[in-house]
Scaffold this active site. Structure first.
Site, short mmCIF file in Angstrom:
data_model
loop_
_atom_site.label_atom_id
_atom_site.label_comp_id
_atom_site.label_asym_id
_atom_site.label_seq_id
_atom_site.Cartn_x
_atom_site.Cartn_y
_atom_site.Cartn_z
N HIS A 1 0.80 -1.23 0.00
CA HIS A 1 0.00 0.00 0.00
C HIS A 1 0.83 1.28 0.00
O HIS A 1 0.71 2.11 -0.88
CB HIS A 1 -0.96 0.00 1.19
N HIS B 1 -2.05 4.67 -1.53
CA HIS B 1 -1.86 5.52 -0.35
C HIS B 1 -1.79 7.00 -0.69
O HIS B 1 -2.50 7.80 -0.07
CB HIS B 1 -0.61 5.08 0.41
N HIS C 1 2.29 11.81 2.85
CA HIS C 1 2.92 10.51 3.13
C HIS C 1 4.35 10.41 2.61
O HIS C 1 4.86 9.31 2.37
CB HIS C 1 2.09 9.36 2.54
N HIS D 1 -2.82 9.95 -2.90
CA HIS D 1 -4.00 10.11 -3.75
C HIS D 1 -3.65 10.89 -5.02
O HIS D 1 -4.13 12.01 -5.25
CB HIS D 1 -5.12 10.81 -2.98
#
Length: 549
Positions: free
Chosen positions: A366, A403, A376, A405
């Site tokens: 992910h 994860h 992230h 976007h």
């Protein structure tokens, strides 16, 4: 089932396996052999932001349409090889509230009747059933218990063959309609599924419906969902949702989830995934903590995984073959330390791969290792530090992540350095979820995050130190788009992978705002085993001291 779905299913099921393509890449599509490419950022299209609004529970696409113990939320997933598949479904209604009584799985049988198309449903397989609950030890928070979830494994199937099936309990006259699926081709260097759809962070919004419609129009033979399924954890248990949980519900004693969103998602997706196998790996939105520190309960209960068949002891990591491709599905939110079970399993799984039979080695998990968005940024650095060497030595060709976007494709890279033998990393966390689209890049002025803010509670600590060499030496972020980032764009969409032969695979990223046959990004990923000698398994046994499973 509408006529559009019927037409789609028959197109999928009678599709012809991909032919060997001319390696000259007719049509001007670039290939990784021509790389590394200069980094490209497509400017944000402010005229198309999409509508990241969840489908309400009143939408006909998510409402229950069966009665009693008739099957619903039917889905198909692969076992570890072509001769076996899993059929899953749910019977009975979920319950949510203060006083819930779980259904008894023993009251409804788990039976699939099946056979090749053109013949009768003369074969029958029996599986098992479970019920799961999402329980909270706090007053005022509603608990949930699922309907009866059934999983049945069909074995002894022929490769690349069209089958029909019904599922349910014939003794209760509660059988589904007839559904169809085609098995994967036999594993071999010249045998591949025609089209593999890759999507991440899907959710259940109006953007999701656009993504799924586009994906459906591409007639995939297999779907990879690289984490974050339905975003039930964007809701508290009374059904109230928000784009930002912590902003809207800061005082909840535990991160609640509204489990009926899983049922809505299963109903919406059934017309597609009852005929096209879907392989899912967990994301952070599947953690769903509850009483007694249980996590990933809905994810692990609702899908069937080839964990046991692939030697894994967990639903959070497993592997399978699809023609000449070996897929490795890894868990970002379970221990990946070298001393842990997942790492040891990965060592053994990689060593067992025969690249003469499955030349392509594709890994998914992910949280991406190589993403240049601020959201992230370097969050999965601990996982990269532990596992990257192992994947590199065994010659992983492509890595798919979610994860973040947005969409991003890397040049071939290893340890942040351009390397013609490193994997191509592709982030497709743009399926259409309710969360915000990632727009800001970490290399933009003033946007580099503070390192201590990048760790994740479930991802094993803090490993994100400044770079020690290269153009970003001494800094936590580059001051421009990094060399390893070949292409990035913030838009909703999905990708299609077409493996043509043992060395060439066509990757196309489709944006939701485009016509179905338009490519937002397109490239041939080319394997060069003659230039990148594969790690020999016998060396692995000696060096890493593990056994082949």
């Amino acid at each position: 089932m509408g006529w559009s779905w019927v037409i789609f299913i028959w197109c999928v099921l009678f599709s012809i396996s991909s032919a060997i393509v001319d390696n000259d890449n007719d049509g001007g599509v670039p290939s990784t052999v021509e790389g590394p490419f200069k980094p490209v950022t497509v400017p944000l299209d402010h005229t198309y932001r999409g509508t990241a609004v969840d489908l309400p529970n009143t939408d006909p696409l998510v409402q229950r349409t069966v009665q009693g113990f008739h099957p619903e939320q039917i889905s198909l997933s692969l076992s570890s090889s072509h001769n076996s598949v899993w059929i899953s479904w749910i019977t009975g209604e979920f319950q949510i509230g203060d006083n819930i009584e779980p259904l008894d799985p023993e009251t409804v049988a788990s039976i699939v009747q099946y056979g090749r198309v053109g013949r009768s449903l003369s074969h029958q397989a029996t599986g098992y059933s479970i019920v799961y609950s999402q329980l909270y030890p706090f007053e005022g928070i509603q608990n949930y218990t699922s309907g009866i979830i059934h999983h049945v494994r069909l074995t002894g199937l022929r490769p690349n063959t069209l089958y029909q099936y019904q599922c349910g309990d014939p003794s209760l006259s509660a059988m589904s309609d007839v559904h169809y699926f085609r098995t994967m081709p036999v594993s071999g260097p010249k045998s591949y599924p025609s089209k593999i759809a890759v999507v991440g962070d899907l959710g259940l919004t109006y953007n999701t419906t656009s993504t799924v419609n586009h994906m459906t129009s591409n007639h995939p033979d297999l779907i990879l969902l690289v984490g974050d399924v339905c975003y039930a954890d964007f809701y508290i248990t009374n059904g109230t949702g928000a784009d930002c949980y912590s902003c809207s519900f800061p005082d909840t004693p535990i991160h609640e989830t509204y489990q009926p969103r899983w049922d809505y998602w299963g109903r919406y997706m059934q017309p597609l995934i009852s005929s096209v196998p879907i392989m899912v790996i967990e994301g952070n939105h599947e953690i769903e903590a509850q009483a007694e520190n249980q996590t990933f309960v809905a994810y692990s209960s609702r899908f069937a995984f080839p964990s046991e068949e692939s030697g894994s002891s967990s639903t959070l990591y497993y592997s399978f073959n699809a023609g000449g491709i070996h897929f490795i599905m890894l868990g970002s939110y379970i221990s990946y330390d070298k001393s842990g079970d997942q790492y040891k399993w990965l060592e053994g799984d990689l060593a067992s791969v025969d690249r003469k039979v499955t030349p392509w080695l594709i890994a998914t998990w992910h949280a991406p290792w190589y993403s240049t968005y601020k959201a992230h940024y370097r969050e999965a650095e601990c996982m990269r530090v532990e596992m990257e060497d192992l994947l590199y030595k065994y010659g992983v060709d492509v890595v798919f992540n979610g994860h973040v976007h947005a969409y991003e494709r890397s040049n071939r890279v290893y340890n942040y350095t351009l390397d013609p033998c490193g994997p191509v990393y592709i982030t497709v966390g743009d399926g259409g979820n309710r969360g915000e689209m990632a727009i800001t890049h970490a290399d933009e002025p003033g946007q580099c995050p503070v390192p201590l803010t990048t760790s994740h509670d479930y991802m094993g600590g803090f490993c994100t130190f400044n770079f020690t060499s290269g153009p970003a030496a001494g800094n936590f972020c580059w001051d421009r788009q990094p060399d390893y980032s070949a292409f990035r764009e913030s838009s909703f969409g999905h990708g299609i992978l077409e493996v043509k032969n043992e060395t060439h695979a066509l990757w196309i990223w489709h944006r939701n705002q485009d016509f179905y046959d338009t490519a937002g990004d397109e490239i041939y990923i080319v394997r060069q085993p003659q230039n990148c000698p594969l790690f020999k398994p016998e060396e692995g046994y000696k060096k890493f001291n593990f056994k082949k499973h």
